[in-house]
Design a protein around this motif. Structure first.
Motif, PDB file in Angstrom:
ATOM      1  N   VAL A   1       0.612  -1.140  -0.335  1.00 44.72           N
ATOM      2  CA  VAL A   1       0.369  -0.326   0.309  1.00 44.72           C
ATOM      3  C   VAL A   1       0.753   1.520   0.034  1.00 44.72           C
ATOM      4  O   VAL A   1       0.021   2.322   0.099  1.00 44.72           O
ATOM      5  N   PHE A   2       2.415   1.002  -0.362  1.00 50.65           N
ATOM      6  CA  PHE A   2       3.663   2.380   0.280  1.00 50.65           C
ATOM      7  C   PHE A   2       2.822   3.311  -1.167  1.00 50.65           C
ATOM      8  O   PHE A   2       2.519   4.439  -0.783  1.00 50.65           O
ATOM      9  N   PHE A   3       2.904   3.193  -2.366  1.00 56.23           N
ATOM     10  CA  PHE A   3       3.283   3.840  -3.428  1.00 56.23           C
ATOM     11  C   PHE A   3       1.911   4.050  -3.599  1.00 56.23           C
ATOM     12  O   PHE A   3       1.771   5.515  -4.078  1.00 56.23           O
ATOM     13  N   PRO A   4       0.701   3.491  -3.450  1.00 61.62           N
ATOM     14  CA  PRO A   4      -1.135   4.129  -3.354  1.00 61.62           C
ATOM     15  C   PRO A   4      -1.062   5.516  -2.855  1.00 61.62           C
ATOM     16  O   PRO A   4      -1.278   6.611  -2.547  1.00 61.62           O
ATOM     17  N   LEU A   5      -0.097   4.999  -1.280  1.00 64.21           N
ATOM     18  CA  LEU A   5      -0.476   6.608  -0.572  1.00 64.21           C
ATOM     19  C   LEU A   5       0.625   7.703  -0.885  1.00 64.21           C
ATOM     20  O   LEU A   5      -0.137   8.021  -0.779  1.00 64.21           O
ATOM     21  N   ILE A   6       1.530   7.087  -1.280  1.00 62.78           N
ATOM     22  CA  ILE A   6       2.537   8.396  -1.947  1.00 62.78           C
ATOM     23  C   ILE A   6       2.011   8.954  -3.170  1.00 62.78           C
ATOM     24  O   ILE A   6       2.333  10.139  -3.340  1.00 62.78           O
ATOM     25  N   ASP A   7       1.491   8.232  -3.791  1.00 65.24           N
ATOM     26  CA  ASP A   7       0.474   9.032  -4.968  1.00 65.24           C
ATOM     27  C   ASP A   7      -1.114   9.776  -4.707  1.00 65.24           C
ATOM     28  O   ASP A   7      -1.044  10.386  -5.914  1.00 65.24           O
ATOM     29  N   THR A   8      -0.975  10.154  -3.815  1.00 68.32           N
ATOM     30  CA  THR A   8      -1.982  10.640  -2.644  1.00 68.32           C
ATOM     31  C   THR A   8      -1.482  12.567  -3.516  1.00 68.32           C
ATOM     32  O   THR A   8      -2.158  13.219  -3.538  1.00 68.32           O
ATOM     33  N   ALA A   9      -0.067  12.742  -3.131  1.00 66.79           N
ATOM     34  CA  ALA A   9       1.138  13.706  -3.056  1.00 66.79           C
ATOM     35  C   ALA A   9       0.004  14.504  -2.369  1.00 66.79           C
ATOM     36  O   ALA A   9       0.806  15.363  -2.535  1.00 66.79           O
ATOM     37  N   ALA A  10       0.190  14.008  -1.227  1.00 66.42           N
ATOM     38  CA  ALA A  10      -0.317  14.927   0.413  1.00 66.42           C
ATOM     39  C   ALA A  10       0.647  14.439   1.025  1.00 66.42           C
ATOM     40  O   ALA A  10       1.167  13.571   1.455  1.00 66.42           O
ATOM     41  N   VAL A  11       1.416  15.738   1.496  1.00 67.31           N
ATOM     42  CA  VAL A  11       2.519  15.981   2.323  1.00 67.31           C
ATOM     43  C   VAL A  11       2.238  14.462   4.028  1.00 67.31           C
ATOM     44  O   VAL A  11       2.855  13.787   4.471  1.00 67.31           O
ATOM     45  N   PRO A  12       1.594  15.484   4.169  1.00 68.72           N
ATOM     46  CA  PRO A  12       0.633  14.419   5.952  1.00 68.72           C
ATOM     47  C   PRO A  12       0.364  12.820   5.352  1.00 68.72           C
ATOM     48  O   PRO A  12       0.773  12.710   5.826  1.00 68.72           O
ATOM     49  N   VAL A  13      -0.098  12.904   4.648  1.00 64.04           N
ATOM     50  CA  VAL A  13      -0.923  11.366   3.933  1.00 64.04           C
ATOM     51  C   VAL A  13       0.607  10.720   3.894  1.00 64.04           C
ATOM     52  O   VAL A  13       1.216  10.022   4.413  1.00 64.04           O
TER      53      VAL A  13
END
Length: 451
Positions: free
Chosen positions: A326-338
């Motif tokens: 699930v790491f890259f799906p979270l990174i792809d939000t491009a939201a710094v807090p996430v």
């Protein structure tokens, strides 16, 4: 039949502390040298040494030279493992430090393609190869210096000291790069600023050498030497008697090392080129993750002493499978807090997977073969994991246009490592301890600790 071991008095606590400190500091500095290359490959080496091609081709070429260091690592592990099992751990740690420092400073002084043409990438590859030789012999020696000095029942915790040197090296490498990128404009950084982290290695090497030259040889090696148990060609004996163990142990490390290098190297490039973040933002996120990484190492290493290596090692491999998916799906939000949650979370799990590793690998082999066996197993996992990972991640994203392809790669290598861990650490029955416990005992073989 029990092996006879000459008893040795327990080392003075000051000697033990210096050995552990030397393992941590020396490993941190060696990995600083190794990692600044990865950071530079992600940020600057493509246009400096591989011009005249697309940005993608330049990045792929730079990451390919990153893999050269991994190709050299097994050679360093075999050569230094041989002499480390025959002449002692300490001398090999000093030699590895000299090789790494010389190559790193050499890269910092190397003319670019615009100055010397095709010789620039050739010399870059050669120096990277020397770096790989140096770091290939570093891990085994540093791990044994810590675990073989450890008090009974604390091999996991003491063995985590050199492991924690890895994220410490990442912190140091990226802090230095962050300072450079923030204190000068991009033109200055590309012209000469990128060289400073490599040249800074001179001062760090001097500190590590001072610490290491004052460390005593390990009691386990001294016992093997006193009992005339030094192998003539250790690597041959390891391959003849324990080749399956070497392959399985290396397999347990493929996912950890592969995911870690994507995390440390590729994500920097991905965040700046695809998500539009500044170098400073991506470096800050990585730096913030490293203390959590170290916490995971210390916690899992301590728990492995209390609960057993198998339980902690396999559980951590399962956690890495889930977290990396699930790491890259979270990174792809491009939201710094996430991202500030995703990156430390993956770092913590990565720490958990390697915390007990020093003790696990050391306990797989007897003292007279331990440097060769542990080093070779580690480097097998490293070359199949981290050596290919940034290149594969870059290629997969370019080929499929989605990070889901990278996530699938994470899942595959995590399943491989999990399977290897389950097989390697399966409970075994034994009728007698293979090594009796002298005043300063060797590490007991793993067969006695996983049941």
């Amino acid at each position: 039949m029990a092996t006879t071991v000459t008893p040795h008095r327990s080392p003075h606590q000051k000697t033990v502390r210096r050995a552990v400190a030397g393992s941590f500091v020396g490993t941190a500095i060696e990995w600083y040298d190794f990692f600044i290359y990865g950071t530079a490959a992600a940020l600057v080496l493509g246009p400096q040494f591989f011009p005249g091609s697309s940005d993608l081709a330049g990045t792929l070429a730079a990451f390919a030279t990153l893999a050269v260091g991994f190709i050299a690592r097994p050679i360093g592990g075999v050569v230094m493992g041989h002499f480390g099992d025959r002449t002692g751990r300490k001398s090999m740690l000093v030699i590895s430090m000299v090789l790494m420092g010389t190559a790193t400073v050499g890269i910092g002084l190397l003319p670019t393609y615009d100055s010397i043409g095709a010789w620039a990438p050739v010399l870059l590859v050669a120096l990277r190869f020397v770096q790989g030789i140096g770091v290939g012999g570093e891990w085994g020696g540093a791990v044994l210096m810590a675990t073989e000095h450890a008090p009974p029942g604390k091999a996991g915790l003491y063995g985590s000291a050199p492991q924690m040197g890895v994220p410490a090296g990442v912190i140091l490498a990226n802090v230095v790069f962050l300072v450079c990128t923030q204190s000068m404009n991009e033109q200055q950084f590309l012209a000469w600023g990128w060289r400073l982290p490599f040249l800074f290695s001179v001062a760090l090497i001097a500190v590590a050498m001072w610490i290491r030259l004052g460390v005593m040889e390990t009691p386990a090696f001294q016992a093997a030497a006193d009992d005339d148990r030094i192998a003539r060609i250790p690597i041959v004996e390891v391959l003849a008697t324990s080749w399956r163990t070497v392959l399985l142990a290396g397999g347990t490390f493929i996912a950890t090392n592969g995911v870690a290098y994507v995390f440390m190297v590729y994500v920097l490039n991905y965040g700046t080129t695809e998500l539009g973040f500044s170098r400073g933002t991506m470096l800050t996120l990585l730096i913030a993750s490293c203390p959590v990484w170290m916490l995971g190492m210390a916690l899992s290493a301590h728990l492995s002493d209390r609960l057993g290596r198998r339980r902690v090692y396999v559980s951590s491999a399962i956690a890495l499978l889930a977290t990396s998916a699930v790491f890259f799906p979270l990174i792809d939000t491009a939201a710094v807090p996430v991202m500030l949650v995703a990156m430390p979370a993956l770092a913590f799990v990565l720490g958990c997977t390697v915390g007990p590793q020093s003790a696990v690998f050391a306990e797989l082999f007897p003292a007279h073969l331990r440097y060769s066996g542990a080093s070779l197993a580690y480097q097998v996992g490293a070359i199949l994991g981290g050596g290919l990972a940034p290149f594969l991640a870059t290629w997969l994203y370019a080929r499929y246009g989605t990070t889901l392809a990278i996530s699938a790669y994470f899942v595959v290598v995590s399943l491989i490592s999990l399977a290897c861990a389950i097989v390697l650490l399966r409970p075994r029955r034994t009728t007698a301890a293979l090594v009796p416990a002298p005043a300063q005992p060797e590490l007991q073989p793993l067969v006695e600790k996983v049941a």
